[in-house]
Design an enzyme around this catalytic site. Structure first.
Site, PDB file in Angstrom:
ATOM      1  N   MET A 155      -6.864   8.781   9.845  1.00 24.10           N
ATOM      2  CA  MET A 155      -7.229   9.364   8.544  1.00 24.10           C
ATOM      3  C   MET A 155      -8.437  10.288   8.668  1.00 24.10           C
ATOM      4  O   MET A 155      -9.407  10.181   7.923  1.00 24.10           O
ATOM      5  CB  MET A 155      -7.521   8.248   7.536  1.00 24.10           C
ATOM      6  CG  MET A 155      -6.402   7.235   7.390  1.00 24.10           C
ATOM      7  SD  MET A 155      -4.848   7.942   6.788  1.00 24.10           S
ATOM      8  CE  MET A 155      -5.223   8.119   5.054  1.00 24.10           C
ATOM      9  N   ASP A 183       0.818  -1.203   0.000  1.00 17.98           N
ATOM     10  CA  ASP A 183       0.000   0.000   0.000  1.00 17.98           C
ATOM     11  C   ASP A 183       0.857   1.261   0.000  1.00 17.98           C
ATOM     12  O   ASP A 183       2.062   1.214   0.254  1.00 17.98           O
ATOM     13  CB  ASP A 183      -0.897   0.027   1.240  1.00 17.98           C
ATOM     14  CG  ASP A 183      -2.070  -0.919   1.131  1.00 17.98           C
ATOM     15  OD1 ASP A 183      -2.366  -1.364   0.006  1.00 17.98           O
ATOM     16  OD2 ASP A 183      -2.690  -1.220   2.167  1.00 17.98           O
ATOM     17  N   LYS A 207      -3.444   3.642  -2.420  1.00 14.92           N
ATOM     18  CA  LYS A 207      -4.736   4.314  -2.340  1.00 14.92           C
ATOM     19  C   LYS A 207      -4.540   5.742  -1.878  1.00 14.92           C
ATOM     20  O   LYS A 207      -3.915   5.996  -0.860  1.00 14.92           O
ATOM     21  CB  LYS A 207      -5.662   3.581  -1.359  1.00 14.92           C
ATOM     22  CG  LYS A 207      -6.024   2.164  -1.792  1.00 14.92           C
ATOM     23  CD  LYS A 207      -6.887   1.498  -0.756  1.00 14.92           C
ATOM     24  CE  LYS A 207      -7.230   0.078  -1.153  1.00 14.92           C
ATOM     25  NZ  LYS A 207      -8.047  -0.608  -0.127  1.00 14.92           N
TER      26      LYS A 207
END
Length: 476
Positions: A175, A38, A60
């Site tokens: 996040m 990732d 992402k």
């Protein structure tokens, strides 16, 4: 692990600092045939893999999923069913907002064996590197982890059955930059004092870490002014006030310094390790791989019968000794006088019980191991034999492109002249910016002069002074 259906290891990469991955995680990377990684997994960890391991980027970005979750699941299954050892490398801990449950379920449907290797979760690491303990007997006896954004299914659930946000003395939101205004409003509405302390930590545990402090009432505006973005952790609670007395990471001498280390070999960069330990965001570039030169019996005989044997690189030591051993030679067959060109090579020889001396001009004939251009006679008494060839490791193409274009690098360090040429050559592959606008530092006056000749002009005095002190040689 040998199995007809392959094997999948879900590995927590930790929060960013590569020293925070577990030993078991590193073992998995070393065994991997393919790694799916990732954006938040430090790409430097890919260097632990074998030369034949394949990389698949599942990066992402907010509102820009390069590989959708369904495709990731499908790829894990497809690669494992080929009989491969697959590592799914995830930032932080795979079980903490890492979707490991979904991916493991997809694997389990095909009876593919797998394991989950925990990692240091980002909230605890981020708060620690910011000087904030998540618990403290005077301020916090509980700690709650929450997501800063929820999937549509969860949002609908929350809408119909509201859940209190303020559970726990210390709250950590993952996040949550985009959702920070709503989080603060909700906490205040549920009874949290508006002057409750808050810290938002961007790119935690790395040299580019930034921390913004405020309160539930002020933090949104402060984050906006500082232009913080994801990845970021939000820590809320009285423990934030401890940061003023125990913050330690920002005190490192090269904190937030952004350094590129130019490379000319496939060996680990000691400079990258040293400056990273001292708070810098350091990246060794370009990524290189080496291939062993296959010696003929005549070349091996030249080596063992030489008056002097000079090793020009630490990489060449293993290549030479493995082939000598396979041909029936051992340490007793080596020349009496063995020399090295660098301390790194000396240490590599010492690992094999060989005491070498610093290479110097000598009229006695010698074999120099390490020249990659092939057999060359430099003088009447010196013959160079190659130990290996160096090539660009194209598996890191995506990593290099992302890091060189996303990060704002300040300075490049040149260990030798060849590193200057390779850096300029490969930089143009990934960036349209003029690399000579970077400041620079170099090891040795001749390398500094060569960098200036190639167009670099601004010396980074802080970094140059550190190189001249040579502490990096003693600590690494």
């Amino acid at each position: 692990m040998n199995t007809n259906k392959g094997y999948v290891a879900f590995v927590g990469a930790g929060p960013g600092d590569i020293g925070l991955i577990t030993n078991k995680g590193i073992e998995c990377l070393k065994n991997a045939d393919v790694v799916l990684y990732d954006r938040l997994a430090n790409p430097r960890l890919l260097r632990f893999t074998s030369k034949d391991c394949a990389f698949i980027y599942c990066g992402k970005l907010p509102n820009n999923h390069i590989m959708r979750q369904e495709k990731i699941n499908e790829t894990l299954v497809t690669e494992a069913l080929k009989g491969k050892y697959v590592v799914r490398l995830k930032g932080g801990d795979p079980s903490v907002f890492g979707r490991v449950g979904e991916e493991a379920e997809a694997i389990a449907k095909y009876d593919i064996p797998f394991e989950i290797v925990p990692g240091v979760t980002s909230s605890i690491a981020a708060s620690a590197y910011a000087g904030i303990p998540v618990t403290h007997r005077d301020y916090s006896t509980s700690f709650t982890i929450r997501t800063g954004h929820a999937c549509k299914k969860n949002e609908d659930s929350v809408h119909h059955e509201p859940k209190p946000e303020a559970i726990g003395d210390t709250l950590a939101y993952y996040m949550g930059v985009k959702g920070l205004p709503a989080i603060c409003e909700s906490l205040i509405a549920q009874g949290k004092a508006s002057d409750t302390k808050v810290a938002v930590i961007e790119w935690a545990t790395l040299g580019k870490q930034r921390v913004v402090e405020g309160t539930l009432k002020t933090i949104v505006e402060k984050v906006r002014v500082a232009k913080l973005g994801n990845p970021a952790l939000t820590i809320i609670g009285d423990v934030v006030q401890l940061r003023s007395s125990i913050a330690w990471f920002e005190k490192k001498s090269f904190y937030q310094k952004r350094l590129l280390i130019a490379k000319s070999s496939s060996e680990e960069s000691l400079l990258e390790r040293y400056f990273s330990r001292n708070g810098a965001e350091a990246y060794a570039f370009p990524t290189l791989k080496s291939s062993a030169h296959t010696y003929t019996m005549e070349e091996l005989q030249l080596i063992v019968h030489a008056e002097r044997l000079i090793f020009g690189s630490s990489e060449g030591v293993d290549y030479v000794f493995s082939q000598l051993f396979q041909a029936g030679y051992d340490l007793r067959d080596l020349p009496r006088q063995i020399e090295h060109l660098s301390d790194k090579t000396r240490k590599e020889l010492e690992k094999r019980g060989i005491r070498s001396i610093k290479a110097a001009y000598d009229k006695k004939s010698a074999i120099l191991i390490g020249n990659e251009q092939g057999n060359q006679v430099f003088s009447d008494n010196l013959l160079a034999l190659p130990s290996h060839t160096i090539q660009i490791d194209e598996r890191f193409h995506e990593v290099n492109e992302r890091l060189l274009t996303e990060d704002k690098w300040e300075t490049v360090i040149f260990p030798n002249k060849r590193s200057v040429d390779l850096f300029l050559q490969e930089w143009l592959t990934f960036s349209e910016k003029d690399p000579k606008q970077l400041s620079f530092a170099a090891i040795g006056q001749s390398v500094k002069d060569y960098a200036i000749k190639r167009g670099f002009s601004q010396i980074d005095e802080q970094v140059q002074q550190e190189l001249d002190k040579q502490d990096w040689k003693r600590e690494c």
